[in-house]
Design a protein around this motif. Structure first.
Motif: not given
Length: 172
Positions: A16-18, A21, A96, A99, A127-130
Motif C-alpha cells: 500500500d503506497p500510502a 512507501r 516502492t 510501484f 485509491s492509488q490512481r490519480e
C-alpha cells in the motif's frame, strides 16, 4: 514489456503506497539506481513524443524493461521480494520502486499501447490512481532527485565487472 509489468504487479499484492512507501533518502543504492534509470527513461521518452520519434520511444521502453529492469534490477531483487519478511524495509523499498516504475511506465506507454495501459491502470488499487483513466493522468516528469552522476559512474563500472564475471561463468 508486458512480462516486466506483470512481474511488477504480482510483487505489489501486499503493498500500500500510502502506508508502506519508503522515503527516497532511505532507499539502498540498488533502488536509487533503478529510479535513476527511470528518470533517464522518462526524459528520453518525453523527448521522443515531442519529436514524434516512435521508433526511439519503443527502443527506450524495450531496453529499460529488458535490460535495466529484467536483466539487472529484478534479477537482483528476487531474494528481497521472496525471502525477506513482509515488512522488511529492504522489501518495502523495492516495492516502492516497483510501484513508481509501474505507474510511470503505464503512463509512458498509454499513447502507443492504450489497451495494455488501461488494463494495468485498472489493476492498480483505486485509491492509488490519480485519475479514473491513465489517459486522464498527468504524463510523468523526470524527478531531478533521482539524478546522480556518481551513482551512475559507480554502477557503470559495477555492471561491466558483472558482465565479465557472467561471461566467465557461462564458460565454466
Amino acid at each position: 514489456l508486458r512480462n516486466t509489468l506483470r512481474y511488477q504487479l504480482s510483487n505489489l499484492y501486499d503493498f500500500d503506497p500510502a502506508a508502506n512507501r519508503v522515503q527516497f533518502k532511505k532507499l539502498p543504492e540498488l533502488d536509487r539506481w533503478a529510479l535513476m534509470r527511470l528518470h533517464n527513461l522518462i526524459t528520453k521518452v518525453r523527448r521522443g513524443y515531442e519529436e514524434f520519434d516512435f521508433r526511439q520511444i519503443s527502443h527506450e521502453l524495450d531496453y529499460f524493461c529488458a535490460v535495466d529492469m529484467s536483466a539487472i534490477y529484478l534479477d537482483v531483487l528476487k531474494d528481497r521480494l521472496y525471502t525477506f519478511r513482509k515488512d522488511s524495509p529492504l522489501r518495502r523499498g523495492s516495492q516502492t520502486v516497483l510501484f513508481d516504475v509501474l505507474v510511470a511506465l503505464t503512463k509512458l506507454i498509454a499513447p502507443i499501447l492504450s489497451v495494455t495501459a488501461d488494463e494495468i491502470w485498472d489493476s492498480l488499487p483505486e485509491s492509488q490512481r490519480e485519475a479514473t483513466s491513465v489517459h486522464l493522468a498527468q504524463f510523468p516528469k523526470a524527478d531531478p532527485r533521482y539524478r546522480d552522476e556518481k551513482l551512475a559512474d559507480r554502477w557503470e563500472r559495477l555492471l561491466k565487472v558483472r558482465s565479465a564475471v557472467q561471461a566467465e561463468l557461462e564458460i565454466k
